[in-house]
Enzyme design. Structure first.
Site, PDB file in Angstrom:
ATOM      1  N   GLU A  58       7.504  -0.114 -17.521  1.00 55.26           N
ATOM      2  CA  GLU A  58       7.096  -1.519 -17.487  1.00 55.26           C
ATOM      3  C   GLU A  58       7.528  -2.249 -16.209  1.00 55.26           C
ATOM      4  O   GLU A  58       7.511  -3.484 -16.155  1.00 55.26           O
ATOM      5  CB  GLU A  58       7.667  -2.294 -18.697  1.00 55.26           C
ATOM      6  CG  GLU A  58       7.572  -1.596 -20.023  1.00 55.26           C
ATOM      7  CD  GLU A  58       6.149  -1.444 -20.519  1.00 55.26           C
ATOM      8  OE1 GLU A  58       5.307  -2.275 -20.134  1.00 55.26           O
ATOM      9  OE2 GLU A  58       5.876  -0.503 -21.269  1.00 55.26           O
ATOM     10  N   THR A 112       0.842  -0.620 -10.922  1.00 53.44           N
ATOM     11  CA  THR A 112       0.127  -1.733 -10.305  1.00 53.44           C
ATOM     12  C   THR A 112       0.256  -1.664  -8.787  1.00 53.44           C
ATOM     13  O   THR A 112      -0.690  -1.976  -8.054  1.00 53.44           O
ATOM     14  CB  THR A 112       0.672  -3.076 -10.820  1.00 53.44           C
ATOM     15  OG1 THR A 112       0.662  -3.063 -12.248  1.00 53.44           O
ATOM     16  CG2 THR A 112      -0.187  -4.236 -10.325  1.00 53.44           C
ATOM     17  N   ARG A 165      -2.884  -2.213 -18.437  1.00 52.83           N
ATOM     18  CA  ARG A 165      -1.692  -1.376 -18.571  1.00 52.83           C
ATOM     19  C   ARG A 165      -2.005  -0.088 -19.319  1.00 52.83           C
ATOM     20  O   ARG A 165      -2.522  -0.100 -20.436  1.00 52.83           O
ATOM     21  CB  ARG A 165      -0.606  -2.166 -19.314  1.00 52.83           C
ATOM     22  CG  ARG A 165       0.520  -1.358 -19.891  1.00 52.83           C
ATOM     23  CD  ARG A 165       1.468  -0.833 -18.854  1.00 52.83           C
ATOM     24  NE  ARG A 165       2.560  -0.089 -19.462  1.00 52.83           N
ATOM     25  CZ  ARG A 165       3.271   0.845 -18.840  1.00 52.83           C
ATOM     26  NH1 ARG A 165       2.994   1.155 -17.590  1.00 52.83           N
ATOM     27  NH2 ARG A 165       4.258   1.473 -19.441  1.00 52.83           N
ATOM     28  N   ASP A 219       3.736   9.016  -8.064  1.00 58.54           N
ATOM     29  CA  ASP A 219       4.146   8.108  -9.142  1.00 58.54           C
ATOM     30  C   ASP A 219       4.482   8.936 -10.380  1.00 58.54           C
ATOM     31  O   ASP A 219       3.651   9.698 -10.874  1.00 58.54           O
ATOM     32  CB  ASP A 219       3.000   7.128  -9.434  1.00 58.54           C
ATOM     33  CG  ASP A 219       3.326   6.141 -10.548  1.00 58.54           C
ATOM     34  OD1 ASP A 219       4.512   6.003 -10.895  1.00 58.54           O
ATOM     35  OD2 ASP A 219       2.387   5.500 -11.064  1.00 58.54           O
ATOM     36  N   GLN A 275       9.407   5.997 -18.312  1.00 61.61           N
ATOM     37  CA  GLN A 275      10.081   6.071 -19.603  1.00 61.61           C
ATOM     38  C   GLN A 275      11.086   7.220 -19.603  1.00 61.61           C
ATOM     39  O   GLN A 275      10.952   8.201 -18.875  1.00 61.61           O
ATOM     40  CB  GLN A 275       9.064   6.262 -20.736  1.00 61.61           C
ATOM     41  CG  GLN A 275       8.298   5.006 -21.126  1.00 61.61           C
ATOM     42  CD  GLN A 275       7.265   4.596 -20.094  1.00 61.61           C
ATOM     43  OE1 GLN A 275       6.833   5.423 -19.290  1.00 61.61           O
ATOM     44  NE2 GLN A 275       6.860   3.349 -20.116  1.00 61.61           N
TER      45      GLN A 275
END
Length: 363
Positions: A46, A51, A181, A203, A207
């Site tokens: 998060e 993005t 998302r 990337d 988590q």
């Protein structure tokens, strides 16, 4: 004088041409390899890493075609439904009722229809249920307490754009794509070229369950870009709903920053979601000192709060000779990310110029 050269057979000529083509390809690939800078994109879940990657595509890639934009429609719909479902499910727990009791039926429709959709389209009954629920004062009261449960950061944006999103001929725009998302799982690579250099962005999911994969990506990294969500200072991890998100990010950043393998690697820190953070500090009673008692600044002083958090992260760097480059960012703002990324690219080139040999930005 006799001619000592023998004429090549067609097979020999074909073999020669094939060998020459292979040699040219090898030289080209070697040149591209020497001009490639690998950037490892890390951070907790998060934080906004994905993005950032989308912005790279918009700013330095070829952007999104209409066909690509259309593929995000189901993601937008799913985000919208998941966000409204999270609100409705938490109303009872928080002791909040619907201001219009007829919306209980719409909540039932949301639960029934929303759980069985592939989200390629939005059924009219489901769209109407979401619209009616968002008009309910009880739903809005629950949303104002979203810090007490897990909900997407983009929820407010999508609710505000709902009339447009639910049009029959809706096609997502770039801002919709940036706000959408999808949890990153596995390792995703994106490459883009700026002048003569190729930047390879790796990337990896943030988590906890995904972090075991990080070590696979540590080789030949020219820069680590670590992304932190500033607004996470009062929030808990989605994984365990106990651990403070920012404290988790601090522990993780300290570990990454001081790994011997990154001793000579550029370390860049994106303190992200600055816009959401500013709103929270200015307009709510979610004071930074409540979650970080060592903060002694005024409660609604955004600059003091940002400086405190930046200092906490910079203190994680235990190497005297290593520099960490911090930047405050809003990943959903293309203009902001364009300026920051250009500064980051210049810094990476400058810090790696000796190690990358013949590569020069102006070649």
């Amino acid at each position: 004088m006799g001619n000592c050269m023998t004429e090549m057979t067609p097979e020999e000529r074909e073999s020669r041409d094939r060998s020459s083509a292979i040699e040219r390809q090898i030289r080209s690939e070697k040149k591209d390899f020497n001009r490639t800078l690998k950037i490892l994109l890390l951070g907790t879940g998060e934080s906004g890493k994905s993005t950032i990657v989308k912005q790279m595509k918009i700013i330095h890639g070829d952007g999104y075609s209409k066909e690509e934009l259309d593929t995000f429609k189901h993601v937008v719909y799913k985000n919208l439904v998941i966000s409204m479902t999270a609100i409705v499910r938490n109303m009872e727990r928080l002791g909040i009722t619907f201001s219009d009791q007829s919306n209980s039926a719409h909540a039932d429709s949301l639960q029934a229809l929303g759980s069985n959709q592939d989200f390629s389209t939005m059924p009219p009954k489901l769209a109407e249920a979401i619209k009616q629920l968002w008009s309910d004062e009880g739903v809005k009261a629950c949303f104002k307490r979203a810090y007490e449960y897990q909900i997407e950061d983009s929820a407010s944006y999508f609710f505000g754009e709902m009339d447009r999103l639910l049009l029959v001929d809706y096609v997502p725009n770039e801002q919709d794509v940036l706000r959408s998302r999808v949890q990153t799982t596995g390792i995703i690579e994106t490459s883009f070229r700026v002048k003569k250099l190729i930047y390879r962005i790796v990337d990896v999911g943030g988590q906890r369950s995904e972090r075991s994969k990080w070590i696979q990506c540590f080789d030949d990294v020219k820069a680590v870009l670590f992304v932190v969500a500033l607004n996470g200072y009062d929030m808990k991890l989605a994984e365990d709903d106990v651990t403070n998100r920012m404290k988790e990010a601090l522990v993780l950043f300290e570990d990454i920053c001081n790994k011997p393998i990154f001793a000579r690697t550029s370390m860049i820190l994106f303190l992200n979601k600055a816009d959401v953070f500013e709103t929270k500090i200015l307009d709510t009673d979610r004071h930074l000192r409540t979650f970080f008692p060592e903060f002694t600044g005024p409660d609604h002083d955004v600059d003091a709060a940002k400086e405190f958090i930046k200092t906490q992260f910079l203190a994680c760097n235990k190497s005297r000779g290593k520099q960490v480059a911090p930047h405050f960012t809003t990943a959903t703002s293309t203009s902001n990310i364009r300026v920051v990324i250009d500064a980051v690219i210049e810094a990476i080139i400058r810090e790696n110029l000796e190690s990358i040999g013949l590569i020069r930005e102006d070649e």
